[in-house]
Design an enzyme around this catalytic site. Structure first.
Site, mmCIF file in Angstrom:
data_model
loop_
_atom_site.group_PDB
_atom_site.id
_atom_site.type_symbol
_atom_site.label_atom_id
_atom_site.label_comp_id
_atom_site.label_asym_id
_atom_site.label_seq_id
_atom_site.Cartn_x
_atom_site.Cartn_y
_atom_site.Cartn_z
ATOM 1 N N GLY A 64 0.798 -1.226 0.000
ATOM 2 C CA GLY A 64 0.000 0.000 0.000
ATOM 3 C C GLY A 64 0.829 1.275 0.000
ATOM 4 O O GLY A 64 0.300 2.354 -0.199
ATOM 5 N N GLY A 65 2.126 1.165 0.290
ATOM 6 C CA GLY A 65 2.993 2.333 0.336
ATOM 7 C C GLY A 65 3.469 2.705 1.734
ATOM 8 O O GLY A 65 4.034 3.780 1.940
ATOM 9 N N THR B 257 7.420 3.141 1.998
ATOM 10 C CA THR B 257 7.845 4.324 1.250
ATOM 11 C C THR B 257 7.515 5.594 2.029
ATOM 12 O O THR B 257 8.365 6.472 2.197
ATOM 13 C CB THR B 257 7.161 4.357 -0.138
ATOM 14 O OG1 THR B 257 7.526 3.168 -0.851
ATOM 15 C CG2 THR B 257 7.567 5.578 -0.931
ATOM 16 N N ASP C 48 7.908 -5.732 9.375
ATOM 17 C CA ASP C 48 8.454 -6.764 8.483
ATOM 18 C C ASP C 48 9.774 -7.342 8.995
ATOM 19 O O ASP C 48 10.173 -8.433 8.585
ATOM 20 C CB ASP C 48 8.670 -6.207 7.070
ATOM 21 C CG ASP C 48 7.384 -6.133 6.270
ATOM 22 O OD1 ASP C 48 6.336 -6.621 6.748
ATOM 23 O OD2 ASP C 48 7.423 -5.578 5.154
ATOM 24 N N ASP D 290 0.091 -13.494 7.198
ATOM 25 C CA ASP D 290 -0.757 -12.346 7.508
ATOM 26 C C ASP D 290 -1.492 -12.505 8.834
ATOM 27 O O ASP D 290 -2.635 -12.088 8.973
ATOM 28 C CB ASP D 290 -1.742 -12.103 6.356
ATOM 29 C CG ASP D 290 -1.010 -11.771 5.075
ATOM 30 O OD1 ASP D 290 -0.523 -10.649 4.981
ATOM 31 O OD2 ASP D 290 -0.900 -12.647 4.197
ATOM 32 N N ARG E 261 0.511 -4.450 -7.717
ATOM 33 C CA ARG E 261 1.765 -4.131 -7.024
ATOM 34 C C ARG E 261 2.407 -5.390 -6.442
ATOM 35 O O ARG E 261 3.618 -5.572 -6.520
ATOM 36 C CB ARG E 261 1.519 -3.111 -5.906
ATOM 37 C CG ARG E 261 1.214 -1.713 -6.403
ATOM 38 C CD ARG E 261 1.008 -0.780 -5.225
ATOM 39 N NE ARG E 261 0.600 0.554 -5.635
ATOM 40 C CZ ARG E 261 0.402 1.558 -4.788
ATOM 41 N NH1 ARG E 261 0.570 1.378 -3.486
ATOM 42 N NH2 ARG E 261 0.026 2.735 -5.235
ATOM 43 N N ARG E 262 1.591 -6.224 -5.836
ATOM 44 C CA ARG E 262 2.122 -7.444 -5.208
ATOM 45 C C ARG E 262 2.753 -8.351 -6.257
ATOM 46 O O ARG E 262 3.805 -8.943 -6.016
ATOM 47 C CB ARG E 262 1.010 -8.181 -4.467
ATOM 48 C CG ARG E 262 1.465 -9.500 -3.871
ATOM 49 C CD ARG E 262 1.344 -9.525 -2.426
ATOM 50 N NE ARG E 262 1.862 -10.784 -1.875
ATOM 51 C CZ ARG E 262 2.153 -10.939 -0.630
ATOM 52 N NH1 ARG E 262 2.013 -9.955 0.216
ATOM 53 N NH2 ARG E 262 2.600 -12.102 -0.188
#
Length: 191
Positions: A4-5, A8, A26, A46, A125-126
């Site tokens: 999701g960002g 970043t 992570d 998850d 993205r994944r």
């Protein structure tokens, strides 16, 4: 939310905020050999059980106890950004996909931001990222997205005060909004 960002935004925020530090969820995954497997054979990354949340919590507590020492131990030099009459404020950026689902950690946050993107963007993205171990076929639809929905529902039922951010907006716009909000909080804490 995966991809999701979060990282970043966290890294960019860290560069903008003096005396800040990032603790990223992570970094606390358990060894792959002990991560549970569901009935479809998918590793259950998850879930809180896949993470060393006790270790992460210990790091957060260590930072809260003495942020200057914590920064120095990681090779970061605290910046004295205010005259001695003002209160120095240290900022811990805790970043992760289940940080709001772990109540002991969530209770410590002053600010909460949640990056969200729609299913299609998340899947795209994944699929462009390389994971070790790699995602098996069907993993996103069979596990990642359903777990995101489950975890999000749980989070929303137990947490208030979350600012939801549109992860499709330009990075600079998201950074400016969060940075402004955090800087206002720093100013408030300085009194």
């Amino acid at each position: 939310m995966t991809n999701g960002g979060k990282s970043t935004l966290s890294k960019s925020l860290h560069k903008q905020i003096p005396n800040s530090c990032i603790i990223a969820q992570d970094s606390y995954f358990k060894d792959d050999s002990v991560v549970p497997v569901d009935s479809n054979g998918f590793k259950q990354y998850d879930m809180l059980d896949a993470l060393h949340m006790d270790t992460m919590m210990s790091e957060v507590v260590s930072w809260r106890r003495d942020p200057e020492s914590f920064l120095r131990q990681r090779g970061l030099n605290p910046e004295h950004t205010t005259p001695s009459v003002d209160k120095e404020v240290f900022v811990l950026i805790v970043e992760g996909f289940l940080i709001f689902n772990y109540r002991p950690l969530n209770e410590l946050f002053d600010k909460r931001y949640f990056m969200e993107i729609p299913y299609d963007a998340c899947k795209r993205r994944r699929s462009s990222r390389v994971y070790t171990p790699p995602d098996p076929p069907g993993y996103f639809d069979g596990h990642v997205w359903p777990m995101y929905l489950k975890n999000r529902q749980e989070m929303e039922s137990m947490v208030s005060g979350i600012v939801f951010l549109d992860g499709l907006k330009p990075k600079e716009e998201l950074l400016a909004a969060v940075c402004k909000d955090v800087c206002q909080e720093i100013k408030r804490l300085r009194g």
